[in-house]
Design a protein around this motif. Structure first.
Motif, PDB file in Angstrom:
ATOM      1  N   LYS A 101       0.802  -1.064  -0.169  1.00 35.69           N
ATOM      2  CA  LYS A 101       0.025   0.114   0.434  1.00 35.69           C
ATOM      3  C   LYS A 101       0.381   1.269   0.254  1.00 35.69           C
ATOM      4  N   ALA A 102       1.871   1.340   0.617  1.00 32.21           N
ATOM      5  CA  ALA A 102       2.456   2.216   1.270  1.00 32.21           C
ATOM      6  C   ALA A 102       3.542   2.875  -0.147  1.00 32.21           C
ATOM      7  N   ILE A 103       4.049   1.477  -0.418  1.00 31.52           N
ATOM      8  CA  ILE A 103       4.408   1.759  -1.843  1.00 31.52           C
ATOM      9  C   ILE A 103       4.057   2.448  -3.393  1.00 31.52           C
ATOM     10  N   LEU A 104       2.217   1.875  -3.444  1.00 34.25           N
ATOM     11  CA  LEU A 104       1.979   2.599  -4.825  1.00 34.25           C
ATOM     12  C   LEU A 104       1.437   4.450  -3.867  1.00 34.25           C
ATOM     13  N   GLU A 105       0.957   4.212  -2.774  1.00 34.03           N
ATOM     14  CA  GLU A 105       1.244   5.524  -2.510  1.00 34.03           C
ATOM     15  C   GLU A 105       1.920   6.148  -2.798  1.00 34.03           C
ATOM     16  N   ARG A 106       3.030   5.920  -2.542  1.00 33.44           N
ATOM     17  CA  ARG A 106       4.315   6.971  -3.119  1.00 33.44           C
ATOM     18  C   ARG A 106       4.243   6.674  -4.984  1.00 33.44           C
ATOM     19  N   ILE A 107       3.438   5.979  -5.727  1.00 31.29           N
ATOM     20  CA  ILE A 107       3.446   6.016  -7.292  1.00 31.29           C
ATOM     21  C   ILE A 107       2.623   6.849  -7.176  1.00 31.29           C
ATOM     22  N   GLY A 108       1.676   7.357  -5.838  1.00 29.14           N
ATOM     23  CA  GLY A 108       0.271   8.257  -6.457  1.00 29.14           C
ATOM     24  C   GLY A 108      -1.644   7.101  -7.093  1.00 29.14           C
ATOM     25  N   ILE A 109      -0.835   6.075  -6.389  1.00 26.74           N
ATOM     26  CA  ILE A 109      -2.480   5.197  -7.033  1.00 26.74           C
ATOM     27  C   ILE A 109      -2.814   4.937  -4.791  1.00 26.74           C
ATOM     28  N   SER A 110      -4.063   5.128  -5.261  1.00 23.02           N
ATOM     29  CA  SER A 110      -4.738   5.310  -3.654  1.00 23.02           C
ATOM     30  C   SER A 110      -5.934   4.561  -3.582  1.00 23.02           C
ATOM     31  N   GLN A 114      -6.756   5.019  -8.695  1.00 21.33           N
ATOM     32  CA  GLN A 114      -6.847   4.188  -9.083  1.00 21.33           C
ATOM     33  C   GLN A 114      -5.981   4.048 -10.363  1.00 21.33           C
ATOM     34  N   ALA A 115      -6.535   5.206 -11.646  1.00 23.36           N
ATOM     35  CA  ALA A 115      -6.484   4.705 -12.799  1.00 23.36           C
ATOM     36  C   ALA A 115      -5.210   5.667 -13.412  1.00 23.36           C
ATOM     37  N   PHE A 116      -4.254   5.360 -13.631  1.00 27.59           N
ATOM     38  CA  PHE A 116      -3.217   5.839 -14.901  1.00 27.59           C
ATOM     39  C   PHE A 116      -2.524   5.876 -16.103  1.00 27.59           C
ATOM     40  N   SER A 117      -2.011   6.412 -16.494  1.00 27.72           N
ATOM     41  CA  SER A 117      -1.547   6.297 -17.978  1.00 27.72           C
ATOM     42  C   SER A 117      -0.134   5.663 -17.959  1.00 27.72           C
ATOM     43  N   VAL A 118       0.422   5.068 -19.155  1.00 23.86           N
ATOM     44  CA  VAL A 118       1.839   4.996 -18.927  1.00 23.86           C
ATOM     45  C   VAL A 118       2.118   5.036 -20.878  1.00 23.86           C
ATOM     46  N   THR A 119       3.356   6.107 -20.489  1.00 23.30           N
ATOM     47  CA  THR A 119       4.650   6.477 -21.664  1.00 23.30           C
ATOM     48  C   THR A 119       4.984   5.163 -22.256  1.00 23.30           C
ATOM     49  N   GLN A 120       5.502   4.072 -21.369  1.00 24.20           N
ATOM     50  CA  GLN A 120       5.695   2.607 -22.634  1.00 24.20           C
ATOM     51  C   GLN A 120       4.546   1.731 -22.600  1.00 24.20           C
ATOM     52  N   MET A 157       5.793   3.767 -11.493  1.00 26.32           N
ATOM     53  CA  MET A 157       6.491   4.814 -10.691  1.00 26.32           C
ATOM     54  C   MET A 157       7.427   5.598 -11.868  1.00 26.32           C
ATOM     55  N   THR A 158       8.871   5.366 -12.592  1.00 27.84           N
ATOM     56  CA  THR A 158       9.129   5.885 -13.889  1.00 27.84           C
ATOM     57  C   THR A 158       8.296   6.877 -15.037  1.00 27.84           C
ATOM     58  N   CYS A 159       7.448   5.435 -15.275  1.00 27.73           N
ATOM     59  CA  CYS A 159       6.523   6.432 -16.717  1.00 27.73           C
ATOM     60  C   CYS A 159       5.497   6.092 -16.272  1.00 27.73           C
ATOM     61  N   GLY A 160       4.492   6.319 -15.505  1.00 27.18           N
ATOM     62  CA  GLY A 160       3.389   6.088 -15.371  1.00 27.18           C
ATOM     63  C   GLY A 160       2.928   7.748 -14.427  1.00 27.18           C
ATOM     64  N   THR A 161       1.689   8.159 -15.018  1.00 26.18           N
ATOM     65  CA  THR A 161       1.269   9.506 -14.753  1.00 26.18           C
ATOM     66  C   THR A 161      -0.602   9.035 -14.188  1.00 26.18           C
ATOM     67  N   MET A 162      -0.475   9.654 -13.074  1.00 32.07           N
ATOM     68  CA  MET A 162      -1.907   8.806 -12.684  1.00 32.07           C
ATOM     69  C   MET A 162      -2.960   9.916 -13.577  1.00 32.07           C
ATOM     70  N   ILE A 163      -3.740   9.499 -13.959  1.00 32.76           N
ATOM     71  CA  ILE A 163      -5.198  10.281 -14.308  1.00 32.76           C
ATOM     72  C   ILE A 163      -5.749  11.427 -13.949  1.00 32.76           C
ATOM     73  N   GLU A 164      -6.366  12.060 -13.861  1.00 31.89           N
ATOM     74  CA  GLU A 164      -7.649  13.225 -13.375  1.00 31.89           C
ATOM     75  C   GLU A 164      -8.283  12.805 -13.048  1.00 31.89           C
ATOM     76  N   GLY A 165      -8.720  13.171 -11.970  1.00 30.97           N
ATOM     77  CA  GLY A 165      -9.669  12.659 -10.380  1.00 30.97           C
ATOM     78  C   GLY A 165     -11.362  12.733 -11.525  1.00 30.97           C
ATOM     79  N   THR A 166     -11.219  13.591 -12.652  1.00 28.42           N
ATOM     80  CA  THR A 166     -12.435  13.990 -13.299  1.00 28.42           C
ATOM     81  C   THR A 166     -12.752  13.368 -14.709  1.00 28.42           C
ATOM     82  N   LYS A 167     -11.764  12.304 -14.878  1.00 28.97           N
ATOM     83  CA  LYS A 167     -12.075  11.068 -15.663  1.00 28.97           C
ATOM     84  C   LYS A 167     -12.606   9.935 -16.039  1.00 28.97           C
ATOM     85  N   TYR A 168     -13.053   9.760 -14.273  1.00 26.57           N
ATOM     86  CA  TYR A 168     -13.675   9.193 -14.164  1.00 26.57           C
ATOM     87  C   TYR A 168     -15.423   9.372 -14.227  1.00 26.57           C
TER      88      TYR A 168
END
Length: 299
Positions: A101-110, A114-120, A157-168
């Protein structure tokens, strides 16, 4: 035809770990293929390679496409479904641990994000492929699998970006209740009126809002659940066509065969033969060779 492969680890170490691999897999899904509503006891990260679909959790519906993904948390009721015309292909990794849980929160997932995008995509696919190569049960492979879990999350964590909450899209609670009821009772002789009575809401209102938020009528959704269940039985069991139809909620074998061909493009018998020819699940090495060849060249 759907292609899928998965690997579930048999635990070797008994001690509680900071981060521990549980399972992984990949799937090229059929239109409207769905999973849930279900509650899992691990974290599961899904990454969409192609196509699109949606993920629903806590009255929120995320529309997701290639280079996007979602994380399922333990003890949450979730549901996800492939698109009707452009079904998704995705990979997944399940894990647990005292620091998950703590590792995911450092990435931005809580719990609220819960949704994200990746560049690769290729790095994640290569890690999942590596996991499949360590499927022999021994302690050294277990350590490798745990290390691949760390690598997977490091890539996120390197290539992921959290999706804005307004997308849902906000989903009304009674829609989630109706989905859960349908999933629990689709093999029974139920209809729209049955669902409306079960959740104590006006039938016409339920039908209208269900179609708006789920994207199909309750009747079509119910039939999709039954057909997907029947397809799974045809691939994985030796039940007769009559028994498959009856076990999946169809009272008429002829009607089942007609609807099955309409949805799957072949008769139940032909579907079973094709699935048996590929042994139910396509060989993992074949699937991953195809995926790596396709997605490594797009990076």
């Amino acid at each position: 035809m759907e292609k899928s492969a998965y690997f579930i680890k048999t635990e070797i170490a008994n001690e509680e770990k900071t981060l521990s691999f549980s399972f992984c897999g990949a799937a090229q899904t059929m239109p409207l293929h769905s999973f849930g509503p279900a509650v899992r006891d691990t974290y599961i990260v899904h990454i969409v390679l192609s196509g699109k679909g949606y993920y629903m959790v806590d009255n929120r519906k995320f529309q997701l496409k290639a280079y996007e993904g979602f994380c399922i948390s333990p003890n949450e009721s979730t549901f996800y479904q492939a698109d009707e015309t452009d079904p998704w292909t995705y990979i997944w990794l399940g894990f647990s641990g005292t620091q998950a849980k703590a590792i995911l929160e450092r990435i931005g997932i809580s719990a609220t994000n819960q949704a994200f995008s990746v560049t690769q995509i290729a790095p994640f696919l290569k890690i999942i492929t590596s996991c499949f190569k360590k499927n022999e049960i021994n302690f050294s492979n277990e350590l490798y699998l745990d290390s691949y879990t760390y690598a997977f999350l490091a890539e996120l964590m390197t290539c992921g970006t959290m999706i804005e909450g307004t997308k849902y899209q906000y989903v009304k609670p009674f829609i989630c209740e109706s989905l859960d009821f349908l999933y629990q009772h689709f093999t029974e002789p139920i209809n729209v009126n049955t669902v409306a009575k079960a959740i104590a809401i006006n039938q016409n209102y339920l039908s209208r809002i269900f179609h708006e938020q789920v994207g199909m009528t309750i009747k079509d959704y119910l039939m999709t659940l039954r057909i997907n269940h029947a397809a799974d039985l045809l691939a994985r069991s030796d039940l007769s066509i009559h028994d498959v139809a009856e076990t999946s909620g169809f009272s008429d074998q002829q009607g089942f065969a007609k609807y099955f061909k309409q949805k799957k493009g072949c008769t139940p018998s032909d579907y079973r033969q094709v699935r048996h020819e590929i042994s139910g699940e396509i060989e993992a090495t074949t699937l991953f060779q195809e995926l790596l060849a396709e997605y490594s060249t797009t990076q």
